[in-house]
Design a protein around this motif. Sequence first.
Motif, mmCIF file in Angstrom:
data_model
loop_
_atom_site.group_PDB
_atom_site.id
_atom_site.type_symbol
_atom_site.label_atom_id
_atom_site.label_comp_id
_atom_site.label_asym_id
_atom_site.label_seq_id
_atom_site.Cartn_x
_atom_site.Cartn_y
_atom_site.Cartn_z
ATOM 1 N N HIS A 1 95.431 115.407 8.536
ATOM 2 C CA HIS A 1 94.364 114.548 8.017
ATOM 3 C C HIS A 1 94.543 114.386 6.515
ATOM 4 N N ASP A 2 93.745 113.510 5.927
ATOM 5 C CA ASP A 2 93.745 113.417 4.475
ATOM 6 C C ASP A 2 93.353 114.770 3.895
ATOM 7 N N TRP A 3 93.945 115.111 2.767
ATOM 8 C CA TRP A 3 93.855 116.453 2.194
ATOM 9 C C TRP A 3 92.753 116.508 1.136
ATOM 10 N N CYS A 4 91.767 117.378 1.351
ATOM 11 C CA CYS A 4 90.734 117.610 0.338
ATOM 12 C C CYS A 4 91.344 118.471 -0.757
ATOM 13 N N ILE A 5 91.553 117.889 -1.936
ATOM 14 C CA ILE A 5 92.288 118.593 -2.992
ATOM 15 C C ILE A 5 91.394 119.073 -4.131
ATOM 16 N N SER A 6 90.081 118.909 -4.030
ATOM 17 C CA SER A 6 89.197 119.363 -5.117
ATOM 18 C C SER A 6 88.518 120.670 -4.739
ATOM 19 N N TRP B 1 96.749 125.140 -3.600
ATOM 20 C CA TRP B 1 97.956 124.774 -2.856
ATOM 21 C C TRP B 1 98.507 123.429 -3.318
ATOM 22 N N PHE B 2 97.665 122.593 -3.914
ATOM 23 C CA PHE B 2 98.168 121.342 -4.484
ATOM 24 C C PHE B 2 99.041 121.661 -5.694
ATOM 25 N N SER B 3 98.528 122.527 -6.571
ATOM 26 C CA SER B 3 99.313 122.930 -7.738
ATOM 27 C C SER B 3 100.592 123.640 -7.301
ATOM 28 N N SER B 4 100.468 124.501 -6.286
ATOM 29 C CA SER B 4 101.634 125.243 -5.805
ATOM 30 C C SER B 4 102.666 124.316 -5.165
ATOM 31 N N ALA B 5 102.214 123.229 -4.582
ATOM 32 C CA ALA B 5 103.132 122.290 -3.929
ATOM 33 C C ALA B 5 104.081 121.640 -4.938
ATOM 34 N N LEU B 6 103.696 121.632 -6.221
ATOM 35 C CA LEU B 6 104.532 121.049 -7.270
ATOM 36 C C LEU B 6 105.546 122.047 -7.824
ATOM 37 N N TRP B 7 105.455 123.293 -7.372
ATOM 38 C CA TRP B 7 106.219 124.393 -7.954
ATOM 39 C C TRP B 7 107.735 124.153 -8.035
ATOM 40 N N PRO C 1 78.080 125.954 6.009
ATOM 41 C CA PRO C 1 78.841 124.716 5.763
ATOM 42 C C PRO C 1 77.917 123.626 5.215
ATOM 43 N N LEU C 2 78.361 122.932 4.181
ATOM 44 C CA LEU C 2 77.582 121.842 3.591
ATOM 45 C C LEU C 2 78.459 120.603 3.466
ATOM 46 N N VAL C 3 77.853 119.441 3.534
ATOM 47 C CA VAL C 3 78.557 118.191 3.274
ATOM 48 C C VAL C 3 78.489 117.921 1.773
ATOM 49 N N SER C 4 79.634 117.594 1.171
ATOM 50 C CA SER C 4 79.641 117.321 -0.272
ATOM 51 C C SER C 4 80.726 116.307 -0.586
ATOM 52 N N GLU C 5 80.595 115.661 -1.750
ATOM 53 C CA GLU C 5 81.607 114.698 -2.185
ATOM 54 C C GLU C 5 82.808 115.445 -2.761
ATOM 55 N N GLN C 6 84.000 115.067 -2.315
ATOM 56 C CA GLN C 6 85.219 115.723 -2.766
ATOM 57 C C GLN C 6 86.298 114.678 -3.007
ATOM 58 N N TRP C 7 87.346 115.109 -3.706
ATOM 59 C CA TRP C 7 88.519 114.267 -3.912
ATOM 60 C C TRP C 7 89.501 114.488 -2.765
ATOM 61 N N TYR C 8 90.037 113.396 -2.238
ATOM 62 C CA TYR C 8 90.982 113.478 -1.121
ATOM 63 C C TYR C 8 92.305 112.816 -1.491
ATOM 64 N N LEU C 9 93.373 113.350 -0.887
ATOM 65 C CA LEU C 9 94.702 112.766 -1.056
ATOM 66 C C LEU C 9 95.125 112.162 0.276
#
Length: 710
Positions: A191-196, A264-270, A146-154
């Motif tokens: 929680h807020d969703w990591c989408i990247s 799953w973000f893309s799939s959520a728009l299905w 496991p590593l800490v990294s910068e990601q996009w969140y929703l």
Amino acid sequence: MLGDTAVAVNPKDKRYKDMIGKILILPLVNREIPVVADEIVEMSFGTGAVKVTPAHDPNDWEIAKRHNLSAIQVIDKEGKITANASLDTNGQEIPTAAVKEYIAKDRYKAREAIIKDLKDKEFLQKEEDYTLPITRCYRCNSAIEPLVSEQWYLSTRGMADAGSKAVEEGKTRFVPDSWTKPYLLWMKNLHDWCISRQIWWGHRIPAWYCPECNKEKIIVGPGKDNYSLRSGIKPEYVGINPPDKCPKCSHKEMIQDPDVLDTWFSSALWPFSTLGWPKKNADLEYFYPTGVLVTGHEILYLWVARMIMMGLTFMGDVPFKEVFLNGIVRDSHGKKMSKSLGNVIDPLDITGQCGVDALRFTLAYNGIKGRDLQLGNDSFQAARNFCNKIWNASRFVLMNLGDGVKLRTGEEIAALKLELADRWIIGEYQRLIGEIDAAMSVYDISAAARALYDFIWSKYCDWYLELVKPRIYSALGVTAELSAADQASRDTAKAVLVYVLDGAMKLLHPQMPFISEEIWQNLKQITDKDWHPDNESIMIQMWPKADARLVDEKATAEMYLVMEVISAIRNVRGEMRINPAQKIKALIKVTGGQKLILEENMGYLSSLARLESLSLAEDMAKPAGAAAAVVAGIEIYIPLADIIDLGKEKERLEKEIAKAAEEVARVNIKLTNKEFMHKAPISEVDRVKEKAREITERIHKLEENLKSIS
């Protein structure tokens, strides 16, 4: 260890109560780290003091957030030790840190060197082998760090609240309803969703950076898309379409974020993206929202919940009114089928061996609502046999119809002169329609499949076809001449056979589309001379409707009495090993209305029980050497003296009883063995108990038979 920034203890642990808040020195690194109190620590686990490495453990990350601890990343994306290992909790270099020889080494090589140094400096008290859960790559089996990294969140709080409200208000309903509570609980704790994601394929994050404004933060290599972004960089522009120029400096060549959206973000728009969204069109207006979503419960949170949130956010309405959550298909040992485990059943192999209909029906029959289903390669044999049963029964009907038979409606059938068996099967068919309608209305596909199986196999094939064979055979000239009554009986039997077979195939079609279509097409060719196979299909026929007027409760009760008597005589034949072709005598002690029913249906009794003679009397003594059976208060006697050698049969039964007694004794030894009962799996213990019960029942039955002929 190089990334430790604290040691955590349980606040209730008396051993460490005085140490909370004090500072420790991390060996080798010489980093000063605090002792913190956190309830996540188990006092009984190990020493009860846990090192905290926030940058490389999800639980430690949560501890760090609660206690405002720093996170120091000491392993990079290549699994090598970073120079951060020599930093203190404020990000400053530690002059006395003895970690230089570990930097840039592979994690496993560094581990060996660290253990050696801990031993040499007498920091290591002891070593123990320890098994713990480690996430591994399913392709190469490497341990994942496991590593800490910068990601996009929703931000999902508002979306989750809307999704919960929609279900609570009944706009979307889950079937089975037992999944409603887990769904709401998940939404509440979302929680807020990591989408990247850092993978090759997917929808690119619509964030754009200016290489001119970020010369020091964007490292550009050879090639247009060969670049990397330093930590802390923020985009100049975020939007669906790329900008023509930088909004800050007007530079024309912008760089897009290399990350892609979570699948799953893309799939959520299905539900709406497949219909042309974001553009408005007729398809989107007509098909959104839809009625029912059918899916597996394992993706309730990954997909279903997110589709509901996205639908409410972008379309202002839920994407579906009902969600039917079916179980997971597992192997015969209860494990989830997985390519990586190698326990997957290839459906193409099953269809090659048993057919598509057998595959579909097996899944429907075993897919009990709210439960997972276990399948092995032999699970499909019963459905294949069912297909054979249906095909052979339909062949008998089609081959014996002759000319001039047409498909009648329920009202036309009711107007015929129906016999007891006719009235019974017509009533059972009406009940079947009601059962299937009721089951399908609550998405209980398994119940519908079981009702179909019971009706077609047991009632239509095993009973009704056998009951009407004498009428059909005599009508075809097997006997010398037909009377007008025989002719009418034949025509009625054929009409009922066709009426019920046609309806049964329509009810079966959703679960077994191919065999039902084929049989129905052949049936139409015989019953409708103007029909052509290009004109119609069973799939567009009207669904059968139950008609309560065609249910004759009196006929049902009388027919079941006749069937019970026939079954009892057949059981005696089987238990006494009487040749199936040999006709036997039967004596029945019966009174009142039951006697009248049996007298009126002696033809059925004689034919299906293969009786040479049948005597009915209200007062009758059991003959010597006769087997006996009792059903519904009726006593049935089968004289055996002229059929079997009673002495040999007695000897055989005594031997079987002795053999079964030895067998049950061996089984009971296991059940009285404390070690077996304690260590064996519950499923194995249950299997042995069931075996003991079956043998005991068999012994009881054999003893009854022995008593009967003694």
